[in-house]
Design a protein around this motif. Structure first.
Motif, PDB file in Angstrom:
ATOM      1  N   CYS A  44      12.202  11.233  16.545  1.00  0.00           N
ATOM      2  CA  CYS A  44      12.744  10.714  17.798  1.00  0.00           C
ATOM      3  C   CYS A  44      12.005  11.352  18.974  1.00  0.00           C
ATOM      4  O   CYS A  44      11.405  12.420  18.840  1.00  0.00           O
ATOM      5  CB  CYS A  44      14.238  10.989  17.897  1.00  0.00           C
ATOM      6  SG  CYS A  44      14.678  12.742  17.954  1.00  0.00           S
ATOM      7  N   LEU A  64      14.147   7.954  22.970  1.00  0.00           N
ATOM      8  CA  LEU A  64      13.913   6.966  21.925  1.00  0.00           C
ATOM      9  C   LEU A  64      14.341   7.530  20.576  1.00  0.00           C
ATOM     10  O   LEU A  64      14.035   8.685  20.262  1.00  0.00           O
ATOM     11  CB  LEU A  64      12.425   6.592  21.842  1.00  0.00           C
ATOM     12  CG  LEU A  64      11.769   5.884  23.033  1.00  0.00           C
ATOM     13  CD1 LEU A  64      10.260   5.831  22.829  1.00  0.00           C
ATOM     14  CD2 LEU A  64      12.341   4.486  23.208  1.00  0.00           C
ATOM     15  N   THR A  65      15.039   6.722  19.782  1.00  0.00           N
ATOM     16  CA  THR A  65      15.294   7.130  18.404  1.00  0.00           C
ATOM     17  C   THR A  65      13.978   7.059  17.631  1.00  0.00           C
ATOM     18  O   THR A  65      12.987   6.484  18.101  1.00  0.00           O
ATOM     19  CB  THR A  65      16.321   6.206  17.738  1.00  0.00           C
ATOM     20  OG1 THR A  65      15.756   4.890  17.622  1.00  0.00           O
ATOM     21  CG2 THR A  65      17.610   6.135  18.553  1.00  0.00           C
ATOM     22  N   GLN A  81      13.056   3.443  17.190  1.00  0.00           N
ATOM     23  CA  GLN A  81      12.551   2.851  18.424  1.00  0.00           C
ATOM     24  C   GLN A  81      11.141   3.338  18.728  1.00  0.00           C
ATOM     25  O   GLN A  81      10.286   2.557  19.176  1.00  0.00           O
ATOM     26  CB  GLN A  81      13.488   3.187  19.590  1.00  0.00           C
ATOM     27  CG  GLN A  81      14.834   2.498  19.523  1.00  0.00           C
ATOM     28  CD  GLN A  81      15.827   3.025  20.546  1.00  0.00           C
ATOM     29  OE1 GLN A  81      15.722   4.178  21.001  1.00  0.00           O
ATOM     30  NE2 GLN A  81      16.791   2.211  20.916  1.00  0.00           N
ATOM     31  N   ASP A  85       8.739   1.542  16.444  1.00  0.00           N
ATOM     32  CA  ASP A  85       8.516   0.167  16.894  1.00  0.00           C
ATOM     33  C   ASP A  85       7.600   0.123  18.110  1.00  0.00           C
ATOM     34  O   ASP A  85       6.733  -0.766  18.218  1.00  0.00           O
ATOM     35  CB  ASP A  85       9.853  -0.500  17.232  1.00  0.00           C
ATOM     36  CG  ASP A  85      10.685  -0.803  15.981  1.00  0.00           C
ATOM     37  OD1 ASP A  85      10.114  -0.790  14.871  1.00  0.00           O
ATOM     38  OD2 ASP A  85      11.901  -1.030  16.121  1.00  0.00           O
ATOM     39  N   ALA A  86       7.775   1.069  19.043  1.00  0.00           N
ATOM     40  CA  ALA A  86       6.918   1.104  20.232  1.00  0.00           C
ATOM     41  C   ALA A  86       5.476   1.431  19.846  1.00  0.00           C
ATOM     42  O   ALA A  86       4.524   0.818  20.356  1.00  0.00           O
ATOM     43  CB  ALA A  86       7.449   2.136  21.225  1.00  0.00           C
ATOM     44  N   ALA A 114       9.647   3.285  25.986  1.00  0.00           N
ATOM     45  CA  ALA A 114       9.023   2.442  24.971  1.00  0.00           C
ATOM     46  C   ALA A 114       7.736   1.818  25.495  1.00  0.00           C
ATOM     47  O   ALA A 114       6.715   1.767  24.784  1.00  0.00           O
ATOM     48  CB  ALA A 114       9.992   1.349  24.525  1.00  0.00           C
TER      49      ALA A 114
END
Length: 407
Positions: free
Chosen positions: A9, A14-15, A18, A21-22, A390
């Protein structure tokens, strides 16, 4: 080129999912011909339970526990057969305390005791507790008091319970007799395989311990950090004394024995727990779990094994990891160091993309990191990045992809 994205994280911005994904969005934008796979990671801190559930499955029990400031907060227990996984950050997380109210002399780990009791109440014979990202610095005193009153009966802790639940700053006056119930609590857990998945391998006391190394980022002033170091030392001495003689070397980091008649300059009795790697995790909760017979293991390593990380790395040409801030802590059990360590013997380069990079190239290279890239440099860029974490991470990943991916 086959690229594996395995970040932790990015703080509370952001986790891990996330962030992955970014990074993936950015990498595909910068190198659309590459094959990109995501593998969100965790080290025992925030995201520990969610990451394991994604890979292992299992059932989740929703529970309500005490937060660092005494309010009620939601938490979860992940169950797989007779094993339960819990995340201390659900009860102790820094994100649960508004910045203006952060004060590790007052925050309590009692909620982690409620969470551990909930895991045991479901019949778990093995409990894995993820440690990291806490707002507390009380050596797990609150956890111990809460768990004792649950397992040994309400009132087992007596009047000392109020002090133990008041935060690290209240531990100066704790004495051996206040913890006389500790042996019974340890005995109550003798048939439970208690595992602490720690996010850092630091001890309880000392320059890189819970107070000196981490209390400032939880809101402590330098003076408060020093006060907490002394208070945790007093508590550690009392706990070791309450559990009885220990046939190992004396702990030279512990403070003078705080009892009537102690010789000036005398050190506390032998206490192997304070020097254990990971005892300082989550403000010293690692120390408390060790007192109860728990095993301290690197959380990032535990997660890496659960996810089959080496096999995933071996199927790729490059691995990219990251976190909110890469600093000295990153090299002491965090995800970045673990990913690099798993990739090195497979001859797969590791690249770090982090919010900030505060470690030199030489130290990173020694840890197996081929290159590190910061999303932001300086206070202004950090503030801008936090406004769109992100987006800025994806933009940086795109630039890194164009550097590393074959034309």
């Amino acid at each position: 080129m086959r690229v594996l994205l395995a970040p932790d994280c990015f703080g509370t911005a952001l986790t891990a999912a996330q962030a992955a994904d970014a990074l993936a969005a950015g990498w595909r934008g910068g190198a659309p011909h590459d094959e990109v796979t995501t593998c969100p990671m965790a080290d025992g801190g925030p995201g520990f339970v969610a990451t394991l559930r994604t890979s292992l499955g299992g059932d989740v029990d929703a529970v309500t526990v005490t937060g660092p400031l005494g309010d009620r907060v939601p938490a979860a227990v992940l169950r797989l057969g007779t094993t339960a996984y819990v995340e201390s950050a659900h009860a102790l997380g820094l994100d649960l305390v508004p910045p203006a109210r952060r004060d590790p002399t007052r925050t309590t780990s009692a909620g982690a005791g409620v969470l551990l009791a909930a895991a045991l109440a479901g019949g778990a014979r093995r409990v894995v507790v993820g440690l990291g990202g806490s707002a507390t610095n009380d050596a797990g005193a609150g956890l111990l008091a809460e768990l004792a009153d649950t397992l040994l009966g309400e009132g087992a802790v007596g009047t000392a319970g109020a002090v133990l639940r008041r935060g690290g700053g209240a531990l100066h006056d704790v004495r051996e007799q206040d913890l006389r119930w500790l042996p019974a609590l340890r005995d109550a857990l003798r048939d439970v395989d208690l595992v602490a998945a720690v996010d850092v391998d630091v001890p309880l006391l000392g320059l890189q311990g819970a107070s000196a190394g981490f209390a400032p980022q939880k809101g402590a002033t330098p003076e408060q950090a020093q006060d907490l170091e002394r208070a945790l030392g007093v508590f550690a001495h009392a706990a070791a004394a309450a559990l009885g003689p220990d046939p190992v070397r004396r702990d030279l980091l512990a403070p003078p024995a705080a009892r009537p008649g102690a010789r000036p300059g005398a050190r506390s009795g032998a206490s192997r727990w304070t020097a254990l790697p990971g005892a300082g995790a989550a403000g010293g909760v690692g120390f408390a779990l060790a007192l109860l017979g728990g095993r301290l293991v690197p959380g990032a390593s535990l997660v890496a094994d659960a996810l089959g990380l080496p096999d995933r790395i071996a199927a790729h040409d490059l691995v990219v990891t990251g976190e909110g801030r890469t600093d000295w802590q990153s090299l002491h059990g965090k995800v970045v160091a673990e990913v690099a360590a798993r990739a090195l013997p497979l001859a797969v380069p590791t690249v770090v993309v982090a919010g900030e990079v505060l470690v030199g190239r030489r130290e990173l290279s020694a840890a197996g990191v081929a290159a590190a890239y910061a999303v932001a440099d300086g206070a202004e860029q950090v503030a801008a990045a936090l406004a769109d974490p992100a987006g800025t991470l994806a933009a940086r990943a795109a630039r890194v992809a164009r550097t590393w991916s074959p034309a």
